[in-house]
Design an enzyme around this catalytic site. Structure first.
Site, PDB file in Angstrom:
ATOM      1  N   ASP A  32       8.994  -1.880  -7.531  1.00  0.00           N
ATOM      2  CA  ASP A  32      10.135  -2.801  -7.534  1.00  0.00           C
ATOM      3  C   ASP A  32      10.901  -2.705  -6.213  1.00  0.00           C
ATOM      4  OD1 ASP A  32      11.882  -4.659  -8.493  1.00  0.00           O
ATOM      5  OD2 ASP A  32      12.927  -3.318  -9.862  1.00  0.00           O
ATOM      6  N   HIS A  49       6.833  -8.753  -0.139  1.00  0.00           N
ATOM      7  CA  HIS A  49       5.608  -8.527  -0.909  1.00  0.00           C
ATOM      8  C   HIS A  49       4.473  -8.061   0.013  1.00  0.00           C
ATOM      9  CE1 HIS A  49       7.573  -9.857  -4.443  1.00  0.00           C
ATOM     10  NE2 HIS A  49       7.589 -11.147  -4.147  1.00  0.00           N
ATOM     11  N   LEU A 143     -11.150   8.032  -7.257  1.00  0.00           N
ATOM     12  CA  LEU A 143      -9.883   7.646  -7.897  1.00  0.00           C
ATOM     13  C   LEU A 143     -10.063   6.273  -8.545  1.00  0.00           C
ATOM     14  CD1 LEU A 143      -6.261   7.924  -6.754  1.00  0.00           C
ATOM     15  CD2 LEU A 143      -7.127   5.640  -7.107  1.00  0.00           C
TER      16      LEU A 143
HETATM   17  C1  FPP Z   1       8.763  -6.360  -7.479  1.00  0.00           C
HETATM   18  O1  FPP Z   1       9.685  -6.582  -6.435  1.00  0.00           O
HETATM   19  C2  FPP Z   1       7.396  -6.542  -7.035  1.00  0.00           C
HETATM   20  C3  FPP Z   1       6.516  -7.482  -7.525  1.00  0.00           C
HETATM   21  C4  FPP Z   1       6.855  -8.443  -8.574  1.00  0.00           C
HETATM   22  C5  FPP Z   1       5.166  -7.623  -6.995  1.00  0.00           C
HETATM   23  C6  FPP Z   1       4.399  -6.388  -6.658  1.00  0.00           C
HETATM   24  C7  FPP Z   1       3.291  -6.785  -5.759  1.00  0.00           C
HETATM   25  C8  FPP Z   1       2.926  -6.131  -4.627  1.00  0.00           C
HETATM   26  C9  FPP Z   1       3.520  -4.857  -4.180  1.00  0.00           C
HETATM   27  C10 FPP Z   1       1.907  -6.673  -3.723  1.00  0.00           C
HETATM   28  C11 FPP Z   1       0.486  -6.725  -4.091  1.00  0.00           C
HETATM   29  C12 FPP Z   1      -0.056  -5.740  -5.017  1.00  0.00           C
HETATM   30  C13 FPP Z   1      -1.305  -5.215  -4.896  1.00  0.00           C
HETATM   31  C14 FPP Z   1      -1.852  -4.317  -5.966  1.00  0.00           C
HETATM   32  C15 FPP Z   1      -2.134  -5.476  -3.737  1.00  0.00           C
HETATM   33  P1  FPP Z   1      10.773  -7.721  -6.615  1.00  0.00           P
HETATM   34  O2  FPP Z   1      10.264  -8.952  -5.983  1.00  0.00           O
HETATM   35  O3  FPP Z   1      11.143  -7.874  -8.050  1.00  0.00           O
HETATM   36  O4  FPP Z   1      11.942  -7.111  -5.787  1.00  0.00           O
HETATM   37  P2  FPP Z   1      13.510  -7.315  -6.034  1.00  0.00           P
HETATM   38  O5  FPP Z   1      13.803  -6.714  -7.383  1.00  0.00           O
HETATM   39  O6  FPP Z   1      14.126  -6.544  -4.908  1.00  0.00           O
HETATM   40  O7  FPP Z   1      13.768  -8.787  -5.958  1.00  0.00           O
END
Ligand code: FPP
Length: 252
Positions: A32, A49, A143
């Site tokens: 997050d 992201h 892994l």
């Molecule tokens: C939450 O941050 C994150 C996500 C919803 C997406 C997670 C995806 C990745 C890290 C990239 C790709 C993953 C892989 C496995 C290659 P948020 O957008 O909710 O952040 P915020 O709470 O600060 O708005």
């Protein structure tokens, strides 16, 4: 379509999580804070992201180095479809790019990719690429990287209950046999070692429908670091805290 990870060769059935003091066998992360990381820099969320995908690479490598067996990452929840279309499309693009770019690395580093959730919702092309990557890395043993895609824990539990109910209806199961073990075995994580440690980044303190059943005896850790800033050192810190905790599994 539901995806169930294949059996881990040589792994024990999921009975008891790892004892205190050891490197956890199974670590899960709610990644997050990508959006806030980007906002702090005046960048678009997509940049957050992208930086998050880089943190995945670093964390994965570090986890393999210290001997974690399974790393489960919450990449897209069944609730994330509520985000603006543009952001969903960015996340899909990033996933697709990551699969293409990282597949060779995964293969070379002995990482096996598995999926939980329902990747069919990402469309036939991306689903085929994801399942192809699962297949190509199936023999790797160093892994296991489990990516949760279009995953929701309540949905997973409901699907498990439905499966068991179907077995009762078809006469292959006695209702009296539906116990914790039976439900555990009906989950998408059935073949994985029990969850030892669940980390959420960015300071939020909730599980957001992730691995609710599996987290029953997991150590929970909520860290302030925004996901794009997470790396091998941050993982080492979390594992240090884990090692210092006493796990009693309800006993004294
Ligand atoms: C939450 O941050 C994150 C996500 C919803 C997406 C997670 C995806 C990745 C890290 C990239 C790709 C993953 C892989 C496995 C290659 P948020 O957008 O909710 O952040 P915020 O709470 O600060 O708005």
């Amino acid at each position: 379509m539901s995806v169930r990870p294949a059996a881990l060769e040589g792994a024990d059935p999921p009975v008891q999580p790892t004892g205190g003091g050891d490197v956890p066998r199974h670590v899960a992360i709610i990644m997050d804070g990508n959006g806030r990381w980007a906002a702090k820099r005046g960048m678009p969320r997509a940049a957050g992201h992208r930086a998050g995908a880089e943190a995945v690479r670093k964390t994965l490598r570090a986890a393999a180095e210290v001997g974690v067996e399974v790393l489960t990452l919450y990449a897209f929840s069944s609730e994330n479809w509520r985000r603006p279309e543009e952001e969903v499309s960015d996340l899909k693009g990033l996933l697709s790019f990551y699969i293409d770019k990282e597949l060779l690395t995964l293969e070379h580093e002995g990482v096996r990719l598995q999926l939980i959730g329902d990747p069919a919702a990402f469309g036939p092309q991306l689903e085929a690429r994801l399942l192809g990557a699962v297949e190509r890395t199936a023999a790797n043993r160093r892994l296991t990287l489990v990516v949760a895609l279009n995953y929701g824990s309540r949905g997973e539990i409901a699907a498990a209950a439905r499966r068991l109910a179907e077995e009762v209806r078809s006469g292959t199961r006695d209702p009296a046999s539906i116990d914790e073990q039976a439900l555990d075995q009906a989950m998408q994580t059935a073949e994985l070692p029990p969850l030892d440690l669940l980390i959420r980044t960015s300071g939020e303190v909730r599980l957001s429908n992730f691995l609710l059943w599996q987290a029953a005896y997991a150590e929970l850790m909520f860290v302030e670091t925004l996901w794009p800033d997470f790396d091998g050192d941050a993982l080492a810190d979390a594992l240090g805290v884990f090692a210092a905790r006493q796990r009693r599994f309800g006993g004294r």
